[in-house]
Design an enzyme around this catalytic site. Structure first.
Site, PDB file in Angstrom:
ATOM      1  N   TYR A 161     -24.995  31.591 -36.004  1.00  0.00           N
ATOM      2  CA  TYR A 161     -24.015  31.344 -35.271  1.00  0.00           C
ATOM      3  C   TYR A 161     -22.999  30.422 -35.651  1.00  0.00           C
ATOM      4  CZ  TYR A 161     -26.686  33.265 -31.107  1.00  0.00           C
ATOM      5  OH  TYR A 161     -27.282  34.091 -30.261  1.00  0.00           O
TER       6      TYR A 161
ATOM      7  N   LYS B 123     -38.933  35.618 -38.246  1.00  0.00           N
ATOM      8  CA  LYS B 123     -38.920  37.015 -38.481  1.00  0.00           C
ATOM      9  C   LYS B 123     -39.195  36.864 -39.992  1.00  0.00           C
ATOM     10  CE  LYS B 123     -38.330  41.448 -37.677  1.00  0.00           C
ATOM     11  NZ  LYS B 123     -39.231  42.092 -36.989  1.00  0.00           N
TER      12      LYS B 123
ATOM     13  N   ASP C  39     -40.292  39.527 -32.506  1.00  0.00           N
ATOM     14  CA  ASP C  39     -40.285  40.780 -31.730  1.00  0.00           C
ATOM     15  C   ASP C  39     -41.636  40.624 -30.911  1.00  0.00           C
ATOM     16  OD1 ASP C  39     -41.362  40.932 -34.228  1.00  0.00           O
ATOM     17  OD2 ASP C  39     -41.247  43.121 -34.669  1.00  0.00           O
TER      18      ASP C  39
ATOM     19  N   ASP D  77     -31.788  31.930 -28.217  1.00  0.00           N
ATOM     20  CA  ASP D  77     -30.772  32.038 -27.229  1.00  0.00           C
ATOM     21  C   ASP D  77     -31.486  33.215 -26.511  1.00  0.00           C
ATOM     22  OD1 ASP D  77     -28.403  32.888 -25.884  1.00  0.00           O
ATOM     23  OD2 ASP D  77     -27.190  33.167 -27.714  1.00  0.00           O
TER      24      ASP D  77
ATOM     25  N   ASP E 246     -33.459  33.035 -22.545  1.00  0.00           N
ATOM     26  CA  ASP E 246     -32.982  33.961 -21.294  1.00  0.00           C
ATOM     27  C   ASP E 246     -34.112  34.502 -20.965  1.00  0.00           C
ATOM     28  OD1 ASP E 246     -30.245  32.652 -21.446  1.00  0.00           O
ATOM     29  OD2 ASP E 246     -29.494  34.794 -21.387  1.00  0.00           O
TER      30      ASP E 246
END
Ligand code: NAD
Length: 350
Positions: free
Chosen positions: A135, A185, A217, A241, A245
């Site tokens: 980001y 990851k 994942d 992020d 959520d």
């Protein structure tokens, strides 16, 4: 004790009004001062994070934020978009640790799309790194290359950035059920191999905390398959992020979930996990509880006032038990109320 209040855009001013009423009712002699952030700030000054807001946010002990953004500003140049204000204040105040609890209140078990037995009693904490990762990484952009548009971003973390968020997560796990799951990851991204290495190196300093690792994942899948296996999860900015959520939706309503973003000295920015909900803005129907619970987190983490935090949280539990529901958590047999009535109910419960 000074609180910088940033109502923001969309439903922000409506939900913030209720949180401010709750804070004032506690009679703790806070000085509250309001400023502009996001689209409201762009409209007034052309800057999503204006100088006056920067000054106030820096000198305050804590910042309470509603939400920013909305379709009105979506076509502005990227540096003028409301989200830039949010990223800007997080970076400016060095708020590198985002704490997002996902708690399922028993009264709202039916609000979850998952089976009650999968989610009932859910209480997890997601610790997300907030100032690094893809980001913020440079270089970034969209360019013309070889006759076509080419988009690119850069993912990176230094080991000190990973270590400081790791410490926040280990400490948080220590105060809870002493289990920490680090999400990465590493099978594809070198940056996250470093993430896993540094978390593993930190682990011996916290022998009482059990550290596990999970690929992102799989973590996304496990969160809907068996979310109660988790206590504290720690991950980078982008994965966090998305996962936070996802975790918040396990509970049925994003309108219920607070968050805290802390610096190294527990100065914090407190905000609901949801956005500015332009679809319901101005209608007086938004759920103010996430913002009120964010104020409770502020009392706990920045002002070290556990008793006041518990008082607010208990009042919220009480209004749910009494059957008050805004539209987002309504079900037949409960009492549908608007934003202000929900605030009234919390004040009465206080
Ligand atoms: P959103 O969270 O604003 O809304 C998603 C859905 O949840 C909508 O249907 C909305 O009505 C509902 N909802 C959200 N909060 C609610 C509440 N308190 N009470 C009742 N219902 C609620 O997400 P979005 O629609 O993806 O984004 C809308 C805008 O918010 C965008 O401009 C986005 O950039 C911005 N946004 C801001 C933040 C922030 O300020 N931290 C976070 C996420 C999104």
């Amino acid at each position: 004790m000074k609180i910088c209040v940033l109502p923001g855009d969309g439903i922000g001013p409506e939900i913030m009004a209720e949180a401010v009423r709750v804070i004032e009712a506690l009679d703790l002699k806070f000085e509250l001062e309001e400023a502009l952030l996001g689209g409201a700030a762009v409209d007034a000054t052309g800057d999503p994070y204006p100088e006056a807001t920067r000054k106030l946010a820096r000198e305050a002990d804590a910042v309470l934020l509603g939400a920013v953004g909305g379709p009105k500003w979506d076509s502005l140049p990227r540096e003028q978009r409301p989200e830039r204000g949010l990223l800007g204040i997080r970076k400016d105040l060095c708020l590198f640790a985002n704490l997002r609890p996902a708690i399922l209140y028993p009264e709202l078990a039916n609000a979850s799309t998952l089976k009650p037995e999968v989610v009932s009693g859910l209480d997890i904490l997601i610790v997300r790194e907030l100032t690094g990762d893809i980001y913020f990484g440079q270089p970034r952009g969209i360019e013309n290359r070889n006759g076509e548009r080419y988009g690119f971003n850069t993912m990176h973390y230094t080991e000190s950035e990973i270590r400081r968020i790791g410490r926040v997560a280990f400490e948080a796990a220590r105060k809870r059920n002493k289990r920490l799951c680090s999400v990465d990851k590493m099978n594809v991204l070198e940056t996250t191999q470093l993430w896993r290495d540094v978390m593993t190196e930190l682990s011996p300093e916290y022998p009482d905390v059990e550290l596990t690792h999970m690929l992102v994942d799989n973590a996304a899948m496990q969160l809907v398959r068996a979310p109660k296996q988790f206590d504290v999860m720690v991950t980078g900015n982008m994965f966090g992020d998305i996962l936070s959520d996802e975790a918040s939706m396990l509970t049925g309503s994003i309108g219920m979930l607070p968050s805290a973003s802390l610096d190294a000295n527990n100065k914090g920015l407190y905000e609901p996990s949801h956005g500015s909900a332009p679809d319901i803005a101005g209608k007086g129907v938004a759920n103010p509880l996430a913002t009120i619970l964010s104020a409770a987190m502020m009392l706990r983490y920045t002002f070290n006032n556990e008793a006041a935090a518990v008082r607010v949280e208990t009042a919220v539990k009480k209004v749910l038990a009494q059957g008050y529901r805004t539209g987002d958590i309504y079900e037949p047999g409960t009492m549908k109320v608007g934003t202000k009535q929900m605030g009234d109910a919390v004040l009465a419960a206080l």
